[in-house]
Each structure stands twice: as structure tokens, then as C-alpha cells.
Design an enzyme around this catalytic site. Sequence first.
Site, mmCIF file in Angstrom:
data_model
loop_
_atom_site.group_PDB
_atom_site.id
_atom_site.type_symbol
_atom_site.label_atom_id
_atom_site.label_comp_id
_atom_site.label_asym_id
_atom_site.label_seq_id
_atom_site.Cartn_x
_atom_site.Cartn_y
_atom_site.Cartn_z
ATOM 1 C CG ASP A 121 -1.981 1.176 1.120
ATOM 2 O OD1 ASP A 121 -2.266 1.450 0.131
ATOM 3 O OD2 ASP A 121 -2.403 1.529 2.189
ATOM 4 C CB SER A 122 0.182 4.701 -0.817
ATOM 5 O OG SER A 122 -1.068 4.725 -0.188
ATOM 6 C CB CYS A 145 -3.084 0.284 -2.695
ATOM 7 S SG CYS A 145 -3.351 2.045 -3.306
ATOM 8 C CD GLU A 152 -0.045 7.085 5.635
ATOM 9 O OE1 GLU A 152 1.105 7.095 5.950
ATOM 10 O OE2 GLU A 152 -0.569 5.870 4.985
ATOM 11 C CB CYS A 168 -9.253 4.149 0.389
ATOM 12 S SG CYS A 168 -7.638 4.445 0.900
ATOM 13 C CG HIS A 216 -5.243 5.112 4.006
ATOM 14 N ND1 HIS A 216 -4.722 4.485 3.202
ATOM 15 C CD2 HIS A 216 -4.177 5.721 4.902
ATOM 16 C CE1 HIS A 216 -3.306 4.789 3.060
ATOM 17 N NE2 HIS A 216 -3.083 5.398 4.056
#
Length: 260
Positions: free
Chosen positions: A26-27, A89, A162, A193, A195
Site C-alpha cells: 500500500d502507499s 490499495c 497518515e 481505500c 485507510h
Amino acid sequence: MHQSMALSTATVICAISENDMIGICDSGVGGLTLLKDLHKRYPHTDIIYYGDEANMPYGDRSKEELKAIFAGIKAYFKARGCQDIVVACNTLCSAIDFNDDEIVIHDIIGKTIARLNVPKDKKVLVFATPFTIKSGRYQKGLEKRGYQSIGVALKSLAKDIEEGLPKQVVKAKLYQVFEMTDAKDIGAIILGCTHYPIYKDLFYEYYNVPVFDSLGLDFGIEDSDEKGEISLHMERSDKLERFLKRYIGVDYRYEDHLGK
């Protein structure tokens, strides 16, 4: 468009495990929610998590950039001996090619759409990054299943998570988007997503409809016999440690590094 990309944050010197191994990418920290979930499902399989903070955020990158980023991540997982890659992701899933003769690459978007089980006389509201919404993968997939959908791009939620913004700040920003979104005849929400499930309660609190995400998916991976280990391919930081302790709560170790 971004001017540069970093394909790895570190030089890895760990030996390849004898157990079967899953790679998750994932990012940033969002895919750690899926890592926790996969560890519960496959407790005897080694898992390596590649948190690509160097290229975060993915949501405003081009398709060509995302393909190049994933090519580097895939090469890393192959070198580590992974048999499967779970792309945690949705943005990457909207851009990359899943065909590979050497390693199995799992797409979470198709599996997330497949689990939807609500009446089709209501619309599905899809929240995701700008790239994922623009790609139309969720909208097209839902249409094939007979659902009407509305895609809503959340430009900053992944980055806000983040950066560890306080929940009340995140809530205020989300509610601004919610208030500008047509909520008429909405029967379900998809969080596109990994997140976003961290604040799943805020979506349910506002809309009061079923909220679906990419957690709890079965990827058909054969579990091993011995206890699995979790390794993180990320730079150690106090922020990451706090996130792991608060939201993840599993035993892990960092990959050994030799600088950046």
C-alpha cells in the site's frame, strides 16, 4: 504530476523464509488494516508488508507512474520469495495489470464489489481516492451487478490518516464533503481505500446504511503449518509505532536495513 519516484525505501538483507509468504503493499499505513485481517485468516503464513511512504499519496499520480511504482514493488516481492501479492490499495488496483506467470496478484476491488448484498433499488455511494473514482472500476463493476452508484473522491482522507490528524478534525472535513453529496436513495456505502475503515464509524454515523470495505476478504491462499511472522518494509518512526499499537495490535518485526 510528480517529478520523481522512489521504488524502495531500504536495502533488504533478510534471508528468505522457509514458510509460504504473502506480500501486501500500500502507499502507507492504510493497508496495515488488511494485514491485521489477513494474519487472522492465515496465521501460519509469513507476511511482508510494503508501506510505500516514499511515494505517498498515490491518489493524484498518473497511471504510468503507478504502473512503474508497482513494477518495483513486485520485483521486491519476487526477490523475497513471495507466492502471492495482495494489493491493499484500491488506487493501484485501478491502474495495474494483474497478469503474471511467476506470482499471483490479488485484486481487492473485484472481491469488495462481489460481497455487496443489499437491494438493488437503492444507489451505492463509493468513497475513494480521486484516481480510483476517475478510473471507474467500482462504478463499472457495480453496474455489471445491477447497481447504480455515485463515486465521491476524497482528496485528503488517506493523507489525513497518515498524518495522524485528530478524529474531530477528520470528522469536520468529511462532513463538509457529505453535506455536498446527494444522499437521496442511498442504500449502501463502499469504502474504496484501505485507510478509510479506520473511520468507518463516521460514514455509518452520517448515512446510517450498511458500509462495506475490503476487510475480511478470502483470497484462497493455502495456509502453512508453522506460526507465521509479520515483517514491515517501512522506516521505523514514533508515528508508525503509535499507529500499530492503536489500530493493528499484532506482533511484527522490521525488515533489516542498510540506510535508504
